[in-house]
Design an enzyme around this catalytic site. Structure first.
Site, mmCIF file in Angstrom:
data_model
loop_
_atom_site.group_PDB
_atom_site.id
_atom_site.type_symbol
_atom_site.label_atom_id
_atom_site.label_comp_id
_atom_site.label_asym_id
_atom_site.label_seq_id
_atom_site.Cartn_x
_atom_site.Cartn_y
_atom_site.Cartn_z
ATOM 1 N NE ARG A 6 -4.050 -1.915 0.355
ATOM 2 C CZ ARG A 6 -4.003 -3.219 0.036
ATOM 3 N NH1 ARG A 6 -2.926 -3.716 -0.552
ATOM 4 N NH2 ARG A 6 -5.032 -4.003 0.274
ATOM 5 C CB SER A 22 -8.135 -1.586 4.808
ATOM 6 O OG SER A 22 -8.591 -2.843 4.420
ATOM 7 C CD GLU A 60 -5.106 0.665 2.787
ATOM 8 O OE1 GLU A 60 -6.017 1.045 2.048
ATOM 9 O OE2 GLU A 60 -4.946 -0.519 3.099
HETATM 10 N N1 EPU Z 1 -10.585 -10.177 11.282
HETATM 11 C C1 EPU Z 1 -11.208 -10.230 12.518
HETATM 12 N N2 EPU Z 1 -12.094 -9.232 12.843
HETATM 13 C C2 EPU Z 1 -12.371 -8.230 11.984
HETATM 14 C C3 EPU Z 1 -11.734 -8.175 10.740
HETATM 15 C C4 EPU Z 1 -10.840 -9.168 10.397
HETATM 16 O O1 EPU Z 1 -10.974 -11.126 13.304
HETATM 17 O O2 EPU Z 1 -13.192 -7.370 12.343
HETATM 18 C C5 EPU Z 1 -9.662 -11.254 10.901
HETATM 19 C C6 EPU Z 1 -10.333 -12.147 9.870
HETATM 20 O O3 EPU Z 1 -11.060 -13.169 10.453
HETATM 21 C C7 EPU Z 1 -9.173 -12.674 9.077
HETATM 22 C C8 EPU Z 1 -8.140 -11.572 9.193
HETATM 23 O O4 EPU Z 1 -8.544 -10.716 10.240
HETATM 24 O O5 EPU Z 1 -8.640 -13.819 9.689
HETATM 25 C C9 EPU Z 1 -7.948 -10.800 7.898
HETATM 26 O O6 EPU Z 1 -9.195 -10.247 7.445
HETATM 27 P P1 EPU Z 1 -9.575 -10.133 5.903
HETATM 28 O O7 EPU Z 1 -9.344 -11.418 5.205
HETATM 29 O O8 EPU Z 1 -10.929 -9.510 5.823
HETATM 30 O O9 EPU Z 1 -8.503 -9.161 5.267
HETATM 31 P P2 EPU Z 1 -7.796 -7.871 5.843
HETATM 32 O O10 EPU Z 1 -6.389 -8.225 6.205
HETATM 33 O O11 EPU Z 1 -8.627 -7.249 6.882
HETATM 34 C C10 EPU Z 1 -6.764 -7.080 3.562
HETATM 35 C C11 EPU Z 1 -6.668 -5.789 2.809
HETATM 36 C C12 EPU Z 1 -7.950 -5.530 2.026
HETATM 37 C C13 EPU Z 1 -8.124 -6.684 1.050
HETATM 38 C C14 EPU Z 1 -8.174 -8.020 1.833
HETATM 39 C C15 EPU Z 1 -8.157 -9.207 0.901
HETATM 40 C C16 EPU Z 1 -5.191 -4.324 4.018
HETATM 41 C C17 EPU Z 1 -5.059 -3.156 4.940
HETATM 42 N N3 EPU Z 1 -6.426 -4.701 3.736
HETATM 43 O O12 EPU Z 1 -7.784 -6.926 4.521
HETATM 44 O O13 EPU Z 1 -7.770 -4.332 1.276
HETATM 45 O O14 EPU Z 1 -9.322 -6.539 0.302
HETATM 46 O O15 EPU Z 1 -6.996 -8.153 2.682
HETATM 47 O O16 EPU Z 1 -6.921 -9.306 0.266
HETATM 48 O O17 EPU Z 1 -4.183 -4.867 3.577
HETATM 49 C C18 EPU Z 1 -8.062 -1.966 1.364
HETATM 50 O O18 EPU Z 1 -6.824 -1.870 1.338
HETATM 51 O O19 EPU Z 1 -8.794 -0.947 1.387
HETATM 52 C C19 EPU Z 1 -8.671 -3.287 1.410
HETATM 53 C C20 EPU Z 1 -9.987 -3.473 1.543
#
Ligand code: EPU
Length: 349
Positions: free
Chosen positions: A164, A245, A345
């Site tokens: 990012r 995010s 971000e």
């Molecule tokens: N989780 C929780 N509680 C929550 C949210 C997440 O326990 O409220 C846990 C989930 O269960 C999961 C882990 O955290 O085990 C990761 O969550 P998720 O798969 O939803 O992905 P993320 O790491 O929160 C990232 C990117 C997203 C992207 C997704 C899929 C960043 C900051 N965010 O989210 O990107 O769509 O992976 O690749 O890297 C963005 O940058 O705006 C964005 C949406």
């Protein structure tokens, strides 16, 4: 060159924060930038480049001249045995660009379906989702230097892509590398390899594969799965204002991680290729009890704690100040419990 005064920016930022631009210039073609720079009043004024407004928090009216990039166009510019090179005007909508490549029979962007914003903004924060980042498909871009008016082209190695992150997010430092506020991206070229293989490394996609029993999904199927997953987890900015995010997922050393696991055995973490460990910021925020909480009209999304939302509508929505107060409160509580400082971000203006 179209110059407008006192323009509401609410329609142009996905958080739907109320703010105005004193001066807004629509950039429909490269020559508009040259005309702007030659203008005796606007030329020397500070400038702010606006793409799809999906990664910004507006904390007040914008005094800098807002350049709204609306350069359009999509075309195949080169083809070899190995890849297609497609070029987009910076003002093209990213998700529509992904759909267009698939409709042309050129896969490779499907994991990044439904990311809000424009193609021109995609390199700025090196957008990514479900195991693919923009830098994995990036060929080169054209931009205009807003100080000199000179057009220039950058290859991937010159963009300083990181998680990012890119050279476009950083101010010029002692080495003069940062281009924040200095470059207006006009066109982006992407390389789509002909030897396509599905990218199914993410658990959410593997789950879809198991549920549907489809062992070898097409790019279109992956596109559709990604859209379904995103719609289930992330708020639609057309309905609930948000900027995706709000924080980056932090990385820690294996030693730091072992220390945290000893205290928080359930912490969600992933081992990266370089030996560091990525922690799920959403999990950290969730663990601190923030899901569903609000400060004023700024809230933490119920289904994904990493996303801050605007709970109000119209003129009564969240202010940029409320969003930042909430963000700071979240940072403080995550820091106090885990010793980790979350990094926002979006760009705060
Ligand atoms: N989780 C929780 N509680 C929550 C949210 C997440 O326990 O409220 C846990 C989930 O269960 C999961 C882990 O955290 O085990 C990761 O969550 P998720 O798969 O939803 O992905 P993320 O790491 O929160 C990232 C990117 C997203 C992207 C997704 C899929 C960043 C900051 N965010 O989210 O990107 O769509 O992976 O690749 O890297 C963005 O940058 O705006 C964005 C949406």
């Amino acid at each position: 060159m179209l110059v407008e005064k006192n323009v509401p920016l609410q329609p142009y930022n996905t958080f739907r924060i109320v703010a105005r631009a004193q001066t807004l210039v629509r950039v429909l073609r490269e020559a508009d930038v040259q005309a702007l720079l030659a203008d005796p009043e606007l030329g020397p004024a500070p400038k702010f480049v606006l793409g799809g407004g999906s990664n910004i928090v507006l904390t007040g009216d914008v005094k800098a001249v807002v350049l709204k990039v609306e350069i359009m166009g999509r075309r195949l510019v080169a083809e070899s045995d190995k890849a297609w090179i497609v070029e987009f005007g910076a003002g093209e909508n990213w998700h529509e660009a992904v759909g267009w490549t698939l409709a042309q029979g050129r896969p490779g962007l499907e994991n990044m379906a439904l990311i809000p914003g424009t193609v021109g903004a995609a390199p700025v924060q090196n957008i990514g989702a479900y195991g693919v980042e923009l830098q994995d498909r990036f060929e080169s871009l054209d931009a205009i230097d807003l100080q000199t008016g000179r057009p220039f082209t950058l290859e991937a190695a010159q963009c300083g892509f990181g998680y990012r992150d890119s050279v476009f997010k950083h101010a010029a430092g002692p080495q003069g590398l940062g281009l924040a506020g200095r470059a207006l991206i006009t066109r982006v070229r992407l390389r789509l390899p002909k030897a396509w293989k599905p990218e199914l490394g993410y658990l959410d996609l593997q789950r879809r594969q198991a549920e549907t029993g489809i062992e070898r999904p097409t790019a279109q199927q992956i596109h559709d799965w990604v859209c379904e997953i995103r719609r289930a987890k992330l708020p639609d900015p057309a309905v609930i204002g948000n900027a995706g995010s709000f924080f980056k997922n932090p990385t820690v050393t294996p030693e730091q991680c072992a220390d945290i696991i000893a205290r928080e055995p359930k912490i969600v973490h992933y081992l990266l290729d370089d030996g560091t460990v990525k922690l799920a910021a959403g999990w950290l925020i969730d663990a601190c009890g923030w899901k569903g909480k609000s400060i004023g009209q700024a809230g933490v999304y119920e289904k994904q704690a990493l996303v801050l939302v605007n709970r109000g509508g119209g003129d009564n929505g969240a202010t940029g100040g409320e969003v930042m107060t909430l963000a700071k409160a979240i940072q403080t509580s995550v820091y106090e419990r885990f010793g980790i400082l979350l990094e926002p971000e979006p760009v705060v203006i």
